[in-house]
Write a protein that holds these residues in place. Structure first.
Motif, PDB file in Angstrom:
ATOM      1  N   ASN A 176       0.745  -1.171   0.046  1.00  0.00           N
ATOM      2  CA  ASN A 176      -0.054  -0.033   0.143  1.00  0.00           C
ATOM      3  C   ASN A 176       0.814   1.200  -0.191  1.00  0.00           C
ATOM      4  O   ASN A 176       0.352   2.180  -0.604  1.00  0.00           O
ATOM      5  N   TRP A 177       1.809   1.440   0.932  1.00  0.00           N
ATOM      6  CA  TRP A 177       2.774   2.502   0.837  1.00  0.00           C
ATOM      7  C   TRP A 177       3.454   2.654  -0.378  1.00  0.00           C
ATOM      8  O   TRP A 177       3.480   3.962  -1.211  1.00  0.00           O
ATOM      9  N   ARG A 178       3.912   1.593  -1.365  1.00  0.00           N
ATOM     10  CA  ARG A 178       4.573   1.684  -2.566  1.00  0.00           C
ATOM     11  C   ARG A 178       3.406   2.321  -3.476  1.00  0.00           C
ATOM     12  O   ARG A 178       3.977   3.098  -4.482  1.00  0.00           O
ATOM     13  N   ASN A 179       2.334   2.244  -3.380  1.00  0.00           N
ATOM     14  CA  ASN A 179       1.357   2.524  -4.160  1.00  0.00           C
ATOM     15  C   ASN A 179       0.461   3.869  -3.633  1.00  0.00           C
ATOM     16  O   ASN A 179      -0.534   4.190  -4.239  1.00  0.00           O
ATOM     17  N   SER A 180       1.255   4.550  -2.737  1.00  0.00           N
ATOM     18  CA  SER A 180       0.574   5.828  -2.127  1.00  0.00           C
ATOM     19  C   SER A 180       1.463   7.015  -1.930  1.00  0.00           C
ATOM     20  O   SER A 180       1.860   7.477  -2.618  1.00  0.00           O
ATOM     21  N   PHE A 181       1.982   6.667  -0.609  1.00  0.00           N
ATOM     22  CA  PHE A 181       3.033   7.720  -0.141  1.00  0.00           C
ATOM     23  C   PHE A 181       4.310   7.602  -0.863  1.00  0.00           C
ATOM     24  O   PHE A 181       4.971   8.756  -0.811  1.00  0.00           O
ATOM     25  N   ALA A 182       4.494   6.465  -1.223  1.00  0.00           N
ATOM     26  CA  ALA A 182       5.941   6.342  -1.861  1.00  0.00           C
ATOM     27  C   ALA A 182       6.119   7.416  -2.916  1.00  0.00           C
ATOM     28  O   ALA A 182       7.519   8.006  -2.878  1.00  0.00           O
ATOM     29  N   ALA A 183       5.281   7.753  -3.649  1.00  0.00           N
ATOM     30  CA  ALA A 183       5.463   8.675  -4.817  1.00  0.00           C
ATOM     31  C   ALA A 183       6.042  10.191  -4.390  1.00  0.00           C
ATOM     32  O   ALA A 183       6.684  10.828  -5.000  1.00  0.00           O
ATOM     33  N   CYS A 184       5.381  10.665  -3.353  1.00  0.00           N
ATOM     34  CA  CYS A 184       5.802  11.915  -2.784  1.00  0.00           C
ATOM     35  C   CYS A 184       6.522  11.919  -1.344  1.00  0.00           C
ATOM     36  O   CYS A 184       7.199  12.962  -1.004  1.00  0.00           O
ATOM     37  N   CYS A 185       6.584  10.838  -0.679  1.00  0.00           N
ATOM     38  CA  CYS A 185       7.185  10.836   0.420  1.00  0.00           C
ATOM     39  C   CYS A 185       8.224   9.695   0.621  1.00  0.00           C
ATOM     40  O   CYS A 185       8.233   8.954   1.564  1.00  0.00           O
ATOM     41  N   GLY A 186       9.182   9.680  -0.254  1.00  0.00           N
ATOM     42  CA  GLY A 186      10.275   8.613  -0.208  1.00  0.00           C
ATOM     43  C   GLY A 186      10.864   8.227   0.821  1.00  0.00           C
ATOM     44  O   GLY A 186      11.676   9.053   0.970  1.00  0.00           O
ATOM     45  N   ASN A 187      10.439   7.497   1.744  1.00  0.00           N
ATOM     46  CA  ASN A 187      11.222   6.996   2.962  1.00  0.00           C
ATOM     47  C   ASN A 187      12.272   5.827   2.258  1.00  0.00           C
ATOM     48  O   ASN A 187      11.805   5.322   1.545  1.00  0.00           O
ATOM     49  N   GLY A 188      13.236   6.118   2.767  1.00  0.00           N
ATOM     50  CA  GLY A 188      14.351   4.982   2.163  1.00  0.00           C
ATOM     51  C   GLY A 188      14.150   3.608   2.524  1.00  0.00           C
ATOM     52  O   GLY A 188      15.413   2.994   2.793  1.00  0.00           O
TER      53      GLY A 188
END
Lengths: 217, 217
Positions: A176-188
């Motif tokens: 879910n993270w990869r398909n939502s926040f990842a695009a704007c809030c890339g935690n490493g």
DNA sequence: AATTAGTAACTGACTGGTTAGTCATTAAAG
DNA sequence: CTTTAATGACTAACCAGTCAGTTACTAATT
């Protein structure tokens, strides 16, 4: 008046539905069902909106097809995992969780949990289908593996009704993270490290050991 | 021509914004942002659409207000958890996870993770705000508690960058379930039993113990 | 207490832009 | 020449956002 000679048209009746559901899946996951325009879906699949309607009766029918098409590979992946099964419950759980990530979570299919969750309220019949065919079935696999470990005395006697969800939840969360926040809030976060840490944590948590002081029960 | 004498109107300038964001949160979570009509939001709050526009400039502004209003209580709840902190890392983790469920996950606020995840792609600035103010802050709290346990030799040396997400993911998953599939596919999972089982599993998983044969590292 | 004036909250019919779904026409293939 | 895949302009419906008009409330005046 319409349809001047414009671009070259190819005729590919067989391939179209897949191309369209693939395009629709990507856009539904990215923007949501209601916010996705059918013109966009058609354009991404390289056809016009009229063509889309040759293969799907309505936007809702397209949604259902997206879920159905996305669910079949998930089931097949599940079957494949069982085929590779080891007797050792520890190895079995390792394989199951790692394979789920490799074959579903980390692929295009990894967007389906987000999509289905977002739209469950608008398409309850589809949600029920997804629940029966994917969720309950996957949970049963996990439950069986854990139960085997409990029977062998390797695992503590956790509640089988709860453990399946507990084991898969962090992986779904990562997808879910990869398909939502990842695009704007890339935690490493490194997905493989995360999956390893999860497997490590829960296998340790399942192992038989002296009870923790202050723990309930 | 417009506005015949119809129903009695109340005048409640102070209470309106809350009433409207509460109504909007419920509907956004249930149906999604794009699929929610502003007439519905207004009706649920007991006013007309015109009144909604007295308090919010646009549908997008309403969305931002919903997130902001929902996030403030979450932060306050987080602060409150720290106030109750115990020195014992085990107790601290217990309190943190249980309190998150009691004060956020099980309440109306429990819909915010689903909503924010669904709409992160459409509102990246809001997602960044949410990430900074809620997610990173909450993860830091968890990380601190776990680090304390590692320093005391109670917990195994897990990666602090990963453990926070691993600890909260199953609780977010449960909140998401309650706001999606639960309405159509009620599995009989008892939330408290689930939370207890999760806390029990991860605390056992974190405890120092002989390494599992076959585990990586 | 009753009347009036002023103002702030509220309303709902309206409109302009958008989009799901249609269909007459056109291009490709046999 | 017939059939079938494909097109894209069209329309009917829907909905975010507007605004001229209405009601509730307050306060000043009598």
């Amino acid at each position: 008046m319409p349809a001047e000679p414009t671009t070259a048209r190819r005729r590919r009746k067989e391939a179209r539905p897949q191309e369209l559901t693939d395009a629709a899946l990507a856009l539904f996951v990215e923007k949501g069902f209601a916010a996705t325009r059918l013109d966009e879906v058609a354009a991404r699949a390289g056809v016009s909106k009229g063509t889309l309607y040759l293969y799907f009766d309505s936007k809702e029918a397209l949604f259902k097809a997206v879920i159905r098409e996305g669910v079949v590979p998930a089931i097949e992946a599940g079957e494949a995992m069982l085929a590779e099964q080891a007797d050792d419950p520890v190895t079995l759980l390792r394989i199951f969780l790692q394979s789920w990530w490799d074959r579903i979570g980390s692929t295009e299919l990894g967007g389906i949990p987000k999509l289905m969750m977002s739209e469950a309220g608008n398409f309850p019949e589809v949600a029920r289908y997804y629940d029966e065919v994917v969720i309950q079935r996957g949970l049963a696999l996990l439950r069986t593996a854990v139960q085997r470990g409990i029977d062998q005395g390797i695992f503590r006697p956790v509640d089988p009704a709860l453990i399946g969800t507990l084991l898969i939840a962090p992986l779904i969360h990562l997808a879910n993270w990869r398909n939502s926040f990842a695009a704007c809030c890339g935690n490493g976060i490194d997905p493989q490290a995360y999956v390893d840490a999860h497997i490590d944590l829960v296998l340790n948590g399942l192992r038989v050991q002296p009870s923790l002081p202050g723990a309930p029960q």
